[in-house]
Design a protein around this motif. Structure first.
Motif: not given
Length: 259
Positions: A1-9, A13-18
């Motif tokens: 699944k495509f996700v938008e990733l946040y690390v500590n707010n 950008g765009l990542y692929c979650l597996n």
């Protein structure tokens, strides 16, 4: 699944979650089961070009593999992998042909060889493979991971030609010695898949779905701003993958017809 990733707010950008392929996902239990993860080339060891004199007894890393199951604190067990490597690297044609079908699930390795070459995953002929055996009576099967270099691109994003066959010493011996009519089974499997799931229209539909999901959002603009590398022409990238895939399928049709 495509996700938008946040690390500590902080937006990444765009990542692929597996889902991770691990012992829990594969329902492994008991100390006879093993899961090894090939993480490095180790001078060709993970392509079965060499074999150390002995497997370590107390270390969970060996010749480019990591033991992920059993947990190293419970048991170090390299013997199944050692036996497989010894058969591939050292044993003669008669012994290899007689025993390889008990060591590996040939049907799964046929599918893997097709998959490896379909996507032209340059990093996945040796490393980036998970090796699994459920118990002492069952053969090894494998699964790929980390496919960032595939479908016409190397890991660094550079172009890949469409006419390279990927292999290793295991597949080379299977193709040369042809145990259990491996080549005929491989050829037939390719023909079956090409008439169904590997028709170009089916592959293209998967890519179209992914490209459309990205294009209809503002994620590409965010990606360009985040990393300071403007995505100039996403349609050009889609066309490149599409054209590369057509060329690759045509090349492989000829390759498997003459195998």
């Amino acid at each position: 699944k495509f996700v938008e990733l946040y690390v500590n707010n902080d937006h990444q950008g765009l990542y692929c979650l597996n889902e991770q392929m691990n012992a829990e996902q594969l329902d492994l239990a008991g100390l006879e089961a093993v899961l090894y993860k090939a993480t490095a080339w180790s001078e060709g060891a993970t392509k079965f070009e060499s074999l150390s004199s002995a497997a370590p007894q107390f270390i969970d890393e060996w010749d480019g593999w990591e033991q992920k199951y059993p947990k190293p604190r419970d048991l170090i067990n390299w013997q199944p992998l050692y036996d497989l490597r010894d058969l591939i690297v050292n044993k003669g044609a008669v012994e290899f042909s007689r025993d390889i079908g008990a060591q590996i699930d040939l049907a799964i390795f046929i599918d893997y060889y097709i998959f490896l070459n379909l996507v032209s995953a340059a990093d996945n002929s040796g490393k980036n493979i998970i090796w699994v055996r459920s118990n002492a009576q069952t053969p090894f099967f494998i699964s790929p991971w980390d496919l960032d270099g595939s479908w016409g691109r190397f890991w660094d994003g550079s172009n890949m030609n469409s006419t390279t066959i990927l292999s290793n010493k295991l597949f080379d011996r299977l193709l040369t010695l042809n145990p259990n009519n491996f080549k005929a089974a491989l050829k037939n499997r390719w023909l079956v898949l090409r008439a169904g799931v590997l028709m170009f229209s089916n592959i293209e539909r998967v890519f179209e779905s992914s490209f459309n999901e990205m294009i209809k959002s503002d994620i590409l603009t965010i990606e360009s701003l985040k990393w300071g590398r403007p995505i100039l022409n996403i349609q050009q990238e889609q066309d490149y993958i599409s054209n590369w895939t057509v060329d690759r399928l045509n090349f492989l049709d000829t390759y498997f017809a003459n195998i």
